[in-house]
Design a protein around this motif. Structure first.
Motif, PDB file in Angstrom:
ATOM      1  N   ASP A 103       0.833  -1.215   0.000  1.00  7.79           N
ATOM      2  CA  ASP A 103       0.000   0.000   0.000  1.00  7.79           C
ATOM      3  C   ASP A 103       0.862   1.257   0.000  1.00  7.79           C
ATOM      4  N   ILE A 107       0.749   3.966  -3.055  1.00  9.03           N
ATOM      5  CA  ILE A 107       0.345   5.352  -2.801  1.00  9.03           C
ATOM      6  C   ILE A 107       1.497   6.310  -3.098  1.00  9.03           C
ATOM      7  N   ILE A 155      -2.757  14.471   0.619  1.00  6.93           N
ATOM      8  CA  ILE A 155      -3.770  13.463   0.278  1.00  6.93           C
ATOM      9  C   ILE A 155      -3.176  12.055   0.354  1.00  6.93           C
ATOM     10  N   ALA A 156      -1.898  11.906  -0.075  1.00  2.08           N
ATOM     11  CA  ALA A 156      -1.245  10.599  -0.020  1.00  2.08           C
ATOM     12  C   ALA A 156      -1.108  10.119   1.423  1.00  2.08           C
ATOM     13  N   ILE A 158      -3.016  10.960   4.006  1.00  7.63           N
ATOM     14  CA  ILE A 158      -4.355  10.595   4.500  1.00  7.63           C
ATOM     15  C   ILE A 158      -4.796   9.254   3.916  1.00  7.63           C
ATOM     16  N   ALA A 159      -4.531   9.039   2.620  1.00  6.21           N
ATOM     17  CA  ALA A 159      -4.927   7.790   1.971  1.00  6.21           C
ATOM     18  C   ALA A 159      -4.220   6.591   2.604  1.00  6.21           C
ATOM     19  N   PHE A 160      -2.926   6.726   2.895  1.00  5.39           N
ATOM     20  CA  PHE A 160      -2.200   5.618   3.526  1.00  5.39           C
ATOM     21  C   PHE A 160      -2.725   5.357   4.939  1.00  5.39           C
ATOM     22  N   GLN A 162      -5.742   5.936   6.045  1.00  2.00           N
ATOM     23  CA  GLN A 162      -7.053   5.295   5.935  1.00  2.00           C
ATOM     24  C   GLN A 162      -6.922   3.835   5.528  1.00  2.00           C
ATOM     25  N   SER A 163      -5.962   3.511   4.665  1.00  2.63           N
ATOM     26  CA  SER A 163      -5.793   2.122   4.233  1.00  2.63           C
ATOM     27  C   SER A 163      -5.354   1.220   5.376  1.00  2.63           C
TER      28      SER A 163
END
Length: 376
Positions: A103, A107, A155-156, A158-160, A162-163
């Motif tokens: 992940d 990302i 954003i990257a 936050i995305a990591f 959340q994953s």
């Protein structure tokens, strides 16, 4: 002798082992296929572009995708590998070990791809878009690019988070409440740390560059030296005259006027035009006028140093060679790249104007760029 229950248990254990081996075999096969298929990601994108924009497919592909095709391959491969993890999701110990690594790789590669893709878009289409809006092309494009990169990085992150089911918002809230108490207790230290952050984000200088500082209450007049290092609390500058080491808190440097000597350079651009005829005096004047009109208004090009030299006229072949010399001014590699792109557009403008006046010529490729440092 074994009873029936033991035989049945051994059968299911053996069956489970075979199933596990088959799943891992399929997983490894998909990894291999992902590596092979990921190499064709740019080709797949070309097909998609051709489907939705058949007229502009060559232009879009060559301008946006071709310069970063290797990055597209890496990102496509990592995405396919991430999808392959579905085959081992039942084996939680292995899945939990591999999933965060994959992940993070996916990302990170996506964020880097978006950053480079946005940069290519700004370089190729952003300049024309700004001009169509009636605005002057300047350093604002680079500021906009930096802000976009910051947003992509945020954003990257936050995305990591959340994953991995990590409550990043809750953590930031907690840090915000606790940070107020820390701020009052360590105000001076935080001021120095904020100065360090400003220096790293704005990058007025980097280690190895020569700078001159303005005079202040704690800085000698016209301190000139080489940046040795930028630390968490302070920066070290080796003075040019005495070769002594000057240690200055970053909070002070962040509020000083800094003259960066190393970045004070010009890039000399040599452009050769070969005309198919012997140029008359009026035609030479016309060429000089077209070049001046096409370049003097460009941001970052020194109009006073632009020169046009008619090198020779080949009487036997009835041709004329002309050398046009420009000087590009820039404070960083990004700004120089932006100005080079502006000069390319100016070259196209020169070509169209000269052709419209019926003057035939060929432009030598590639344009020659020569670094011309400004003396200390």
């Amino acid at each position: 002798m074994k009873n029936i229950s033991q035989i049945i248990l051994e059968f299911f254990q053996r069956d489970t082992t075979i199933l596990a081996l088959s799943r891992f075999g399929i997983f490894l096969l998909f990894i291999l296929l992902s590596i092979l298929a990921g190499r064709y990601t740019p080709t797949f994108l070309r097909i998609v572009i051709q489907r939705f924009a058949p007229q502009q497919v060559a232009s879009i592909y060559n301008n946006l995708i071709e310069p970063i095709r290797n990055l597209f391959r890496i990102t496509g491969t990592l995405i396919l590998i991430s999808l392959s993890l579905a085959w081992i999701i039942e084996y939680q110990s292995i899945y939990r070990f591999l999933s965060p690594i994959v992940d993070l790789a996916v990302i990170s590669s996506l964020a880097w791809l978006c950053s480079r893709l946005f940069r290519q878009f700004i370089r190729v289409y952003g300049i024309e878009l700004v001009r169509k809006l009636g605005r002057e092309v300047d350093e604002l494009l680079l500021v906009f690019e930096t802000l976009a990169n910051v947003m992509i990085g945020f954003i990257a992150i936050i995305a990591f988070a959340q994953s991995q089911q990590f409550n990043l918002v809750g953590l930031l809230t907690g840090l915000g409440i606790g940070g107020l108490a820390i701020a009052f207790a360590a105000q001076k230290t935080l001021e120095q740390l904020l100065g360090t952050i400003v220096l790293y984000l704005d990058r007025p200088f980097i280690p190895g560059e020569y700078i001159r500082l303005q005079k202040s209450g704690q800085i000698p007049e016209g301190l000139f030296g080489r940046v040795e290092s930028i630390g968490i609390r302070s920066s070290k500058i080796r003075t040019a005259a005495k070769s002594t080491l000057f240690i200055i808190p970053n909070s002070i440097l962040a509020n000083l006027e800094i003259e960066n000597i190393t970045r004070g350079k010009k890039v000399m651009v040599l452009l050769y035009l070969d005309f198919a005829t012997l140029l008359e005096h009026q035609e030479k004047a016309l060429v000089e006028q077209v070049v001046a009109e096409s370049t003097n208004s460009l941001f970052g090009i020194d109009p006073g140093s632009t020169s046009i030299t008619f090198l020779n006229q080949n009487l036997a072949k009835e041709t004329t060679r002309t050398r046009v010399t420009f000087f590009i001014l820039g404070s960083s590699d990004n700004s120089l790249q932006l100005r080079k792109r502006l000069l390319e557009l100016a070259n196209e403008k020169i070509s169209k104007k000269l052709v419209s006046f019926g003057i035939e010529f060929t432009m030598q490729e590639p344009t020659i760029y020569v670094d011309s440092p400004i003396p200390l």
